[in-house]
Write an enzyme that holds these catalytic residues in place. Structure first.
Site, PDB file in Angstrom:
ATOM      1  N   SER A   1       2.770 -48.008  19.382  1.00  0.00           N
ATOM      2  CA  SER A   1       3.453 -49.201  19.885  1.00  0.00           C
ATOM      3  C   SER A   1       4.961 -49.013  19.821  1.00  0.00           C
ATOM      4  O   SER A   1       5.465 -48.117  19.147  1.00  0.00           O
ATOM      5  CB  SER A   1       3.061 -50.418  19.046  1.00  0.00           C
ATOM      6  OG  SER A   1       3.323 -50.173  17.673  1.00  0.00           O
ATOM      7  N   ASP A   2       5.674 -49.866  20.527  1.00  0.00           N
ATOM      8  CA  ASP A   2       7.127 -49.942  20.385  1.00  0.00           C
ATOM      9  C   ASP A   2       7.421 -50.949  19.264  1.00  0.00           C
ATOM     10  O   ASP A   2       6.513 -51.631  18.783  1.00  0.00           O
ATOM     11  CB  ASP A   2       7.747 -50.393  21.721  1.00  0.00           C
ATOM     12  CG  ASP A   2       9.206 -49.976  21.850  1.00  0.00           C
ATOM     13  OD1 ASP A   2       9.833 -49.664  20.829  1.00  0.00           O
ATOM     14  OD2 ASP A   2       9.723 -49.978  22.984  1.00  0.00           O
ATOM     15  N   ASP A   3       8.654 -51.047  18.861  1.00  0.00           N
ATOM     16  CA  ASP A   3       9.030 -51.918  17.757  1.00  0.00           C
ATOM     17  C   ASP A   3       8.880 -53.384  18.160  1.00  0.00           C
ATOM     18  O   ASP A   3       9.805 -53.987  18.684  1.00  0.00           O
ATOM     19  CB  ASP A   3      10.487 -51.599  17.371  1.00  0.00           C
ATOM     20  CG  ASP A   3      10.964 -52.430  16.205  1.00  0.00           C
ATOM     21  OD1 ASP A   3      10.146 -53.156  15.613  1.00  0.00           O
ATOM     22  OD2 ASP A   3      12.157 -52.348  15.890  1.00  0.00           O
ATOM     23  N   GLY A   4       7.698 -53.921  17.929  1.00  0.00           N
ATOM     24  CA  GLY A   4       7.447 -55.311  18.306  1.00  0.00           C
ATOM     25  C   GLY A   4       6.571 -55.466  19.537  1.00  0.00           C
ATOM     26  O   GLY A   4       6.370 -56.577  20.020  1.00  0.00           O
TER      27      GLY A   4
END
Ligand code: NAG
Ligand code: NAG
Ligand code: NAG
Ligand code: NAG
Ligand code: NAG
Ligand code: NAG
Ligand code: NAG
Ligand code: NAG
Ligand code: NAG
Ligand code: NAG
Ligand code: NAG
Ligand code: NAG
Length: 851
Positions: A277-280
């Site tokens: 995932s990306d940050d958030g």
């Protein structure tokens, strides 16, 4: 003729419910295709000796509050040190003694396969030498649907073919350098506005009130022929990781979209690595796990609006989910196996350097666990990893510069008597090249955009210093004014000069930083800091005005481009640390310009037909990609709009002639895939104890505040899961890397003679476009070659057309179909740009006589 796509399971799960309750999520379990088989054997052997919590450790990063190293997968029992991950495509982010590379944009502008590989090789070697296992790079999403899009400089071009080549070469290069390439962002992440809820609702003065990240809604054919196209190249080249994006697709978060992750990326394309995932961008625990996500970045859920460090959708939550049966054990095994397979695929089990820097923290000593203020120690060894990569960066810079105008051989310069250098963009920033966090400002010369795609400059050669050093060799008098608004001084200085170089820029970046009212995405396509006025002021007083532009994407030039006093124009992109040297190479003719535009420069902003959505149109903003395949030149050609400079355009100091087009039909035999005959055993590894008390916090280690561990609390209730989609295993692991191997068969070979008719040696980018009919754009790039030709000589240029290059995506059969099988004669056009195509041939429809 319709050919078989191996992902037969595709037809099963195509529904798009908000969260998919009641659906079946088919998870392709990879068997390790092709050259991944050894890596998979090692990964299986490694993972199957792990306990449940050790496997969870591999999937969950330890959290922003915990460590500078972004580490995960620490397994003390086996002495496994874990993995480190870091940004970025322009270098090792947040450290020192590492290089600041040219933007992905410049790789696209160079149209040079070797430089794409070489720069990425250097970047990969630097990440490895710092002890970083995997880099969040390269970037191919955004593709560039909106020229205003804040991050289009991190990626390449709105043309999927050019982007595909650049992405594939970048991945191959980075991994040859020893670092796992994590291609990002998957997929349809085409603007910054509304990509996250808190980020956009908290932008004070804007006070938006969105409830979910925007949804990019795109039809299946456009998805395949435009936005997914380069991802096939990435997978084909062995990409070890993929980052799923912030946005939703069809109103389902990208990171929990089983259609995208399981069916398309892991199934149809045969992706062997892991999805992070990306940050958030992770919005759920169970759903993301069974939709195909394999690793969670940082760990925190806080970016989504849940406060507090040290909590995670996974970590203890994943342990619980396996214990209560909502995430099958085989899914956790597959996650861990995919992560370790990439590690072994890159040979990181042998002689991989220890992590020797603290991401985002430059002092030598610091806390190992900064939030908890625990373990004060040496955290940075300041290892110089730059090697001789500056040469590559300089070459990328000079070979990517696009010469847009050059009246009467204004350039190259030959010993001008007096030169004026004008504009803030020509000189250093008074704050230094790293003066603003993550390059979030536009001061001094611009050589990089802002956001997580940036890196620290070890130095920045500004144009003025490089020009002065070179000009002194000719005893040229050099005067300069770096204040864009010093009109009177500028007028008097330029009146004395025989050549006036005027510099201007525009900037953009990632959505978490706002610069001058631009929230990531640019508000407009015009120059910043009064650039257009500045150029006009110089041209009003100097009949030999050379314009140099640094920008992250197209800019409008109508205010001055036709001014007869503007005698030359150079577009230099965002060239990284060697900016001034690269420019001097071209200004003085050491390098003949050979860059070509990777997008269209329009006369009006509205001519593009696509733009950023700046105001929410719903609580969950809806971005309908109604233009389908028609972005950038595909749209200009289709709508009959005259651009200022067309896609593929770029001048040289010499001239070229295209002659003798030949089209050869090669064998149309299909590479067939040996379909795996054995079904994958759902239990990849022997089953673990599912007794919760085996996974509580061990008494032997002390818990560090805000650090994410895999353990459950002693009193965790292992509740019965609510109704979730049924995760099933895809019995036959699909395909080969890059999908059906027949897609990559070379069917036609096109050749021509390229003759240098000028008086200087130079490189030319020959371009091949196809007319594929069947509601496709009028012409689409399907080949390019950069060739060095000496004056008076000719070179043979060859293009290989693969089955995928002559196919369209058929939504009914869910497969690629050669258009010749649909009765279409393919027009073949070759030349110097998308609108300068002197050579023409035809590939006849199947059955038609070959001419
Ligand atoms: C998980 O990793 C942490 C460090 O991040 C380590 O302290 C812990 O022992 C690991 N757990 C297992 C079960 O290996
Ligand atoms: C945001 O929307 C919610 C729900 O529609 C509403 O209750 C709230 O008042 C709105 N807030 C603002 C600042 O508009
Ligand atoms: C999104 O919806 C469109 C229209 O229904 C459909 O054609 C497309 O396949 C969907 N894409 C995904 C990834 O679900
Ligand atoms: C588990 O995830 C939820 C969000 O779904 C979060 O609120 C909770 O704090 C997490 N638990 C842990 C132990 O991280
Ligand atoms: C180019 O040079 C020629 C010969 O010196 C001159 O006649 C012509 O006007 C020049 N063209 C421009 C656009 O300056
Ligand atoms: C630095 O750049 C910002 C915009 O990025 C601008 O607002 C500011 O005035 C600049 N500072 C100087 C001293 O030029
Ligand atoms: C475009 O944006 C830049 C940067 O914010 C600004 O300086 C400039 O004035 C804008 N141009 C127009 C025409 O509004
Ligand atoms: C071109 O420059 C000369 C001065 O060298 C000036 O007299 C003339 O007005 C300029 N032309 C334009 C169109 O600005
Ligand atoms: C987007 O497309 C959907 C489905 O066609 C439609 O219902 C919706 O109104 C469209 N939204 C916008 C903002 O155009
Ligand atoms: C194509 O396939 C046919 C039939 O299998 C075979 O005889 C022929 O040699 C193949 N041609 C090439 C060029 O591989
Ligand atoms: C699915 O969505 C429905 C309605 O939005 C909701 O009631 C249900 O709890 C959701 N289920 C899961 C597993 O998230
Ligand atoms: C290149 O073109 C020039 C001019 O047409 C011609 O004289 C020369 O022979 C050509 N060279 C080759 C190698 O074809």
């Amino acid at each position: 003729m319709i050919f078989f796509v191996v992902s037969v399971f595709l037809l099963i799960a195509v529904a798009n419910a908000q969260n998919g309750t009641g659906e079946t999520y088919n998870n392709p379990i990879s068997s390790g295709f092709g050259n991944w088989s050894q890596a998979y054997e090692k990964a299986r052997a490694f993972v199957c000796q792990l306990t449940l919590t050790e496997k969870v450790n591999l999937t969950t990063q330890t959290g922003t509050g915990a460590t500078y190293g972004y580490e995960l997968g620490i397994i003390p029992r086996l002495g496994f040190r874990g993995l480190a991950l870091d940004d970025s495509p322009t270098g090792v982010r947040g450290t020192d003694y590492s290089s600041a590379y040219a933007a992905g944009l410049n790789l696209a502008m160079s149209w040079d396969r070797d430089l794409m590989f070489l720069q990425s090789y250097g970047n990969g070697a630097e990440h490895k030498a710092k002890g970083n296992n995997a880099a969040y790079a390269p970037v191919v999403g955004p593709l560039g649907r909106a020229p205003e899009g804040g991050r289009i400089w991190e990626s390449y071009s709105p043309d999927p073919y050019l982007s595909g080549v650049a992405f594939g070469q970048s991945i191959a290069g980075m991994q040859a350098g020893g670092t796992i390439a994590i291609g990002k962002h998957f997929v349809l992440y085409e603007q910054e506005h509304f990509r996250q809820v808190r980020e956009w609702n908290d932008y004070g003065i804007l006070s938006f009130n969105i409830t979910q990240p925007y949804s990019a809604n795109c039809d299946d054919r456009t998805l395949h022929e435009l936005y997914l196209w380069p991802w096939y190249d990435g997978v084909y080249n062995g990409m070890g990781g993929v980052m799923c994006s912030y946005n939703q697709v069809n109103n389902t978060q990208s990171c929990q979209n089983t259609r995208l992750l399981n069916d398309i990326l892991k199934g149809e394309m045969g992706f062997q690595g892991f999805i992070v995932s990306d940050d958030g961008s992770q919005h759920s625990g169970v759903l993301s796990a069974i939709a195909g996500m394999d690793m969670t970045i940082l760990g925190e859920t806080s970016p989504n609006g849940i406060d507090g460090l040290g909590i995670s959708f996974w970590g203890p939550n994943l342990t619980t989910s396996v214990l209560n049966g909502s995430v099958p054990e085989w899914r956790l095994d597959d996650m861990a196996t995919r992560i370790m397979a990439s590690f072994f695929y890159l040979g990181q089990d042998e002689n991989f350097p220890e992590l020797n820097f603290a991401q985002g923290y430059l002092p030598t000593f610091g806390y190992e666990y900064p939030t908890a203020k625990v373990d004060y120690t040496q955290v940075n060894e300041h290892v110089d990893v730059r090697d001789a990569h500056a040469q590559t960066i300089r070459a990328v810079g000079s070979n990517s510069i696009v010469l847009l105008k050059n009246v009467n051989e204004t350039l190259p310069l030959s010993a001008p008597r007096q030169m004026a250098v004008i504009g803030e963009d020509a000189g250093p920033s008074m704050y230094g090249p790293n003066g603003c966090s993550d390059r979030g400002c536009d001061n001094g010369t611009l050589a990089m955009g802002w956001g997580s795609g940036s890196t620290n400059f070890p130095y920045l050669v500004d144009p003025l210093s490089a020009i002065q050093a070179r000009a002194l060799q000719d005893r040229t008098v050099v005067q300069y004014v770096l204040n864009n608004y010093a009109s009177a001084t500028i007028a008097s200085v330029v009146q004395q000069a025989s050549v006036c170089l005027v510099f201007a820029n525009a900037d953009s970046g990632e959505g978490y930083i706002e610069v001058g009212g631009n929230y990531g995405d640019r508000n407009n396509l015009t120059l910043w800091l009064g650039g257009d006025t500045l150029i006009q002021e110089v041209a009003a007083n100097c009949s030999n005005t050379v314009v140099v532009i640094h920008a992250p994407g197209p800019i409008l030039m109508e205010d001055w481009i036709d001014n007869p006093n503007v005698t030359a124009v150079l577009f230099a992109g965002l060239p990284g640390q060697e900016s001034g040297n690269s420019l001097v190479d071209v200004l003085y003719g050491a390098v003949s310009p050979s860059g070509k535009l990777p997008w269209t420069i329009a006369k009006n902003r509205s001519d593009y037909g696509t733009d950023v959505l700046y105001q929410p149109n719903a609580p969950v903003p809806q971005l309908n990609f109604t233009e389908g395949l028609f972005i950038d030149y595909r749209h200009f050609d289709d709508a009959g709009i005259e651009p200022r400079f067309e896609f593929g355009f770029g001048l040289s100091y010499t001239s070229f002639q295209y002659q003798n087009l030949q089209i050869l039909a090669l064998s149309n035999n299909k590479t067939t895939l040996a379909m795996p005959t054995t079904t994958v055993n759902p239990s990849i590894c022997p089953s673990q104890s599912l007794n919760p008390s085996d996974y509580t916090f061990p008494a032997t280690i002390s818990s560090i505040t805000d650090y994410i561990y895999p353990y459950i609390e002693a009193n965790t209730s292992i509740y019965t899961p609510q109704a979730t989609p049924t995760p099933t295993i895809n019995a036959v692991a699909a395909g080969a890397q890059g999908g059906d191997p027949a897609l990559w068969d070379v069917l036609y070979r096109v050749q021509l003679q390229l003759n240098n008719t000028g008086s200087k040696a130079g490189q030319e980018v020959s371009q091949l476009y196809l007319e594929l009919g069947n509601d496709t754009p009028p012409r689409q790039l399907r080949g390019f070659n950069k060739t060095m030709v000496q004056p008076g000589e000719a070179q043979t240029v060859t293009f290989d057309l693969r089955r995928r290059d002559v196919s369209i995506w058929d939504i009914v059969s869910q497969s690629w179909v050669e258009v010749t099988s649909l009765g279409t004669d393919i027009g073949v056009l070759v030349g110097a740009s998308s609108r300068n195509l002197p050579l023409r041939g035809v590939i006849p429809a199947q059955g038609a006589p070959y001419v």
